[in-house]
Design an enzyme around this catalytic site. Structure first.
Site, PDB file in Angstrom:
ATOM      1  N   ASP A 133     -59.645  -2.288 137.602  1.00  0.00           N
ATOM      2  CA  ASP A 133     -58.511  -3.082 138.068  1.00  0.00           C
ATOM      3  C   ASP A 133     -57.184  -2.344 137.912  1.00  0.00           C
ATOM      4  O   ASP A 133     -56.306  -2.456 138.767  1.00  0.00           O
ATOM      5  CB  ASP A 133     -58.460  -4.405 137.301  1.00  0.00           C
ATOM      6  CG  ASP A 133     -59.580  -5.349 137.708  1.00  0.00           C
ATOM      7  OD1 ASP A 133     -60.056  -5.242 138.850  1.00  0.00           O
ATOM      8  OD2 ASP A 133     -59.963  -6.198 136.887  1.00  0.00           O
ATOM      9  N   ASN A 168     -49.236  -8.148 139.391  1.00  0.00           N
ATOM     10  CA  ASN A 168     -49.772  -9.149 138.462  1.00  0.00           C
ATOM     11  C   ASN A 168     -48.677  -9.956 137.775  1.00  0.00           C
ATOM     12  O   ASN A 168     -48.618 -11.166 137.936  1.00  0.00           O
ATOM     13  CB  ASN A 168     -50.643  -8.475 137.398  1.00  0.00           C
ATOM     14  CG  ASN A 168     -52.067  -8.271 137.859  1.00  0.00           C
ATOM     15  OD1 ASN A 168     -52.440  -8.680 138.945  1.00  0.00           O
ATOM     16  ND2 ASN A 168     -52.870  -7.636 137.028  1.00  0.00           N
ATOM     17  N   ASP A 170     -42.971 -14.322 120.930  1.00  0.00           N
ATOM     18  CA  ASP A 170     -43.288 -12.892 120.968  1.00  0.00           C
ATOM     19  C   ASP A 170     -42.949 -12.303 122.325  1.00  0.00           C
ATOM     20  O   ASP A 170     -42.770 -11.091 122.456  1.00  0.00           O
ATOM     21  CB  ASP A 170     -44.768 -12.664 120.679  1.00  0.00           C
ATOM     22  CG  ASP A 170     -45.074 -12.687 119.195  1.00  0.00           C
ATOM     23  OD1 ASP A 170     -44.132 -12.704 118.385  1.00  0.00           O
ATOM     24  OD2 ASP A 170     -46.260 -12.683 118.838  1.00  0.00           O
ATOM     25  N   ALA A 199     -52.405 -13.975 142.046  1.00  0.00           N
ATOM     26  CA  ALA A 199     -53.365 -12.867 141.925  1.00  0.00           C
ATOM     27  C   ALA A 199     -53.434 -12.342 140.501  1.00  0.00           C
ATOM     28  O   ALA A 199     -54.491 -11.887 140.046  1.00  0.00           O
ATOM     29  CB  ALA A 199     -52.991 -11.738 142.884  1.00  0.00           C
ATOM     30  N   THR A 215     -55.061 -14.441 136.272  1.00  0.00           N
ATOM     31  CA  THR A 215     -56.239 -14.320 135.401  1.00  0.00           C
ATOM     32  C   THR A 215     -56.128 -13.127 134.447  1.00  0.00           C
ATOM     33  O   THR A 215     -57.042 -12.907 133.651  1.00  0.00           O
ATOM     34  CB  THR A 215     -57.527 -14.147 136.225  1.00  0.00           C
ATOM     35  OG1 THR A 215     -57.434 -12.951 136.996  1.00  0.00           O
ATOM     36  CG2 THR A 215     -57.754 -15.339 137.131  1.00  0.00           C
ATOM     37  N   TYR A 268     -53.030 -10.923 132.110  1.00  0.00           N
ATOM     38  CA  TYR A 268     -52.282 -11.161 130.876  1.00  0.00           C
ATOM     39  C   TYR A 268     -51.919 -12.646 130.739  1.00  0.00           C
ATOM     40  O   TYR A 268     -51.974 -13.234 129.652  1.00  0.00           O
ATOM     41  CB  TYR A 268     -51.022 -10.287 130.897  1.00  0.00           C
ATOM     42  CG  TYR A 268     -50.327 -10.113 129.571  1.00  0.00           C
ATOM     43  CD1 TYR A 268     -50.747 -10.761 128.412  1.00  0.00           C
ATOM     44  CD2 TYR A 268     -49.218  -9.264 129.483  1.00  0.00           C
ATOM     45  CE1 TYR A 268     -50.089 -10.577 127.207  1.00  0.00           C
ATOM     46  CE2 TYR A 268     -48.563  -9.073 128.285  1.00  0.00           C
ATOM     47  CZ  TYR A 268     -49.002  -9.741 127.146  1.00  0.00           C
ATOM     48  OH  TYR A 268     -48.354  -9.551 125.967  1.00  0.00           O
ATOM     49  N   ASN A 269     -51.542 -13.270 131.850  1.00  0.00           N
ATOM     50  CA  ASN A 269     -51.166 -14.679 131.845  1.00  0.00           C
ATOM     51  C   ASN A 269     -52.266 -15.566 131.275  1.00  0.00           C
ATOM     52  O   ASN A 269     -52.021 -16.436 130.436  1.00  0.00           O
ATOM     53  CB  ASN A 269     -50.825 -15.109 133.274  1.00  0.00           C
ATOM     54  CG  ASN A 269     -50.602 -16.599 133.401  1.00  0.00           C
ATOM     55  OD1 ASN A 269     -49.592 -17.131 132.936  1.00  0.00           O
ATOM     56  ND2 ASN A 269     -51.537 -17.283 134.037  1.00  0.00           N
ATOM     57  N   TYR A 270     -53.492 -15.340 131.686  1.00  0.00           N
ATOM     58  CA  TYR A 270     -54.612 -16.168 131.226  1.00  0.00           C
ATOM     59  C   TYR A 270     -54.909 -15.908 129.750  1.00  0.00           C
ATOM     60  O   TYR A 270     -55.230 -16.821 128.994  1.00  0.00           O
ATOM     61  CB  TYR A 270     -55.836 -15.886 132.093  1.00  0.00           C
ATOM     62  CG  TYR A 270     -56.956 -16.889 131.948  1.00  0.00           C
ATOM     63  CD1 TYR A 270     -56.688 -18.245 131.787  1.00  0.00           C
ATOM     64  CD2 TYR A 270     -58.279 -16.483 132.002  1.00  0.00           C
ATOM     65  CE1 TYR A 270     -57.716 -19.162 131.676  1.00  0.00           C
ATOM     66  CE2 TYR A 270     -59.320 -17.403 131.888  1.00  0.00           C
ATOM     67  CZ  TYR A 270     -59.026 -18.741 131.725  1.00  0.00           C
ATOM     68  OH  TYR A 270     -60.047 -19.658 131.608  1.00  0.00           O
ATOM     69  N   SER A 271     -54.783 -14.656 129.332  1.00  0.00           N
ATOM     70  CA  SER A 271     -54.981 -14.330 127.924  1.00  0.00           C
ATOM     71  C   SER A 271     -53.931 -15.004 127.040  1.00  0.00           C
ATOM     72  O   SER A 271     -54.194 -15.301 125.871  1.00  0.00           O
ATOM     73  CB  SER A 271     -54.928 -12.815 127.713  1.00  0.00           C
ATOM     74  OG  SER A 271     -55.984 -12.171 128.390  1.00  0.00           O
TER      75      SER A 271
END
Length: 252
Positions: free
Chosen positions: A41, A111, A141, A149, A152, A154-157
């Site tokens: 990716d 992203n 932080d 797109a 899923t 960094y945002n999802y983490s």
């Protein structure tokens, strides 16, 4: 079909590049009709950024780890797969970051654009949407703005929402929010202009980053908006497009 193959430096990608160019040839950059990216990716993002001025569709084949933006790797039937592929068009984010010395850096992010604390103390951010202050002080932080797109990644983490690919919204997500402690972020119209102002910038330094490619240290303000004039074209095998992957990721 005139194919331009590109590959990451990973051993699997380099081996795949040799095999595929021997079989299908290697078009030069000017005559190519499609780009086939071999890697993961991260390399797909790199390829899309490099290709956006040429407006060529990009078909990825996974020679990396997760391969969320990639198709399965196979040497056979590539021409047929390219002809049958479904196209998804996405727009990146535009970041405009100003540092403590007044220098302005502009960059695109497919992203997300993220702000991260640069030292041991939490960041303090003022959040404005379309010129209106919506949060006087977010202690965290960091914070990010993600596209559908990129929702899923960094945002999802960071416990942000997964956004359907066709939705006209952006995700604003905080990382380890301390005040307001239970703030869950926000969904914003795709047309929104998001501005972060760093409070106590000398005591609590912050860096800004666009897709982990363009990092700016000691920022005092960052503006983020959707850049509709730039269109990235991704190709996926039928039934395995980005919309299906975004839905499927929520049931893993």
């Amino acid at each position: 079909m005139r194919i331009r193959f590109t590959a990451s430096k990973a051993e699997a990608a380099v081996t795949a590049l040799a095999a595929l160019t021997a079989r299908y040839g290697q078009a030069d950059a000017r005559s190519a009709e499609v780009i086939v990216a071999l890697g993961g990716d991260g390399f797909m993002l790199q390829t899309l950024h490099a290709a956006h001025g040429r407006r060529l569709p990009v078909y990825g084949m996974n020679c990396g780890t997760i391969g969320f933006l990639m198709n399965a790797y196979a040497e056979d039937g590539l021409i047929e797969r390219l002809r049958a592929a479904e196209e998804t068009v996405i727009n990146p984010l535009a970041m405009r970051a100003q540092n403590a010395k007044g220098r302005v850096t502009e960059a695109l992010a497919i992203n997300e654009v993220s702000l991260l604390r640069q030292g041991p103390q939490a960041a303090k951010l003022r959040v404005s949407i379309d010129g209106r202050v919506r949060m006087d002080e977010l202690v965290c932080d960091g914070a990010l703005v993600a596209t559908p797109a990129g929702s899923t990644a960094y945002n999802y983490s960071a416990h942000g929402p997964i956004l359907p690919i066709g939705s006209d919204v952006l995700a604003l997500t905080a990382m380890s929010a301390f005040r307001p402690r239970r703030w869950r972020g926000a969904l914003l119209p795709r047309t929104a202009l998001v501005r972060f102002d760093v409070i106590e910038a000398e005591k609590r330094p912050v860096m800004a980053d666009a897709d982990s490619r363009s990092s700016v240290r000691d920022v005092v303000s960052v503006e983020v908006r959707s850049e509709d004039s730039v269109r990235h074209r991704l190709l996926f095998d039928p039934g395995h497009g980005l919309e299906e992957r975004l839905i499927g990721e929520q049931f893993v």
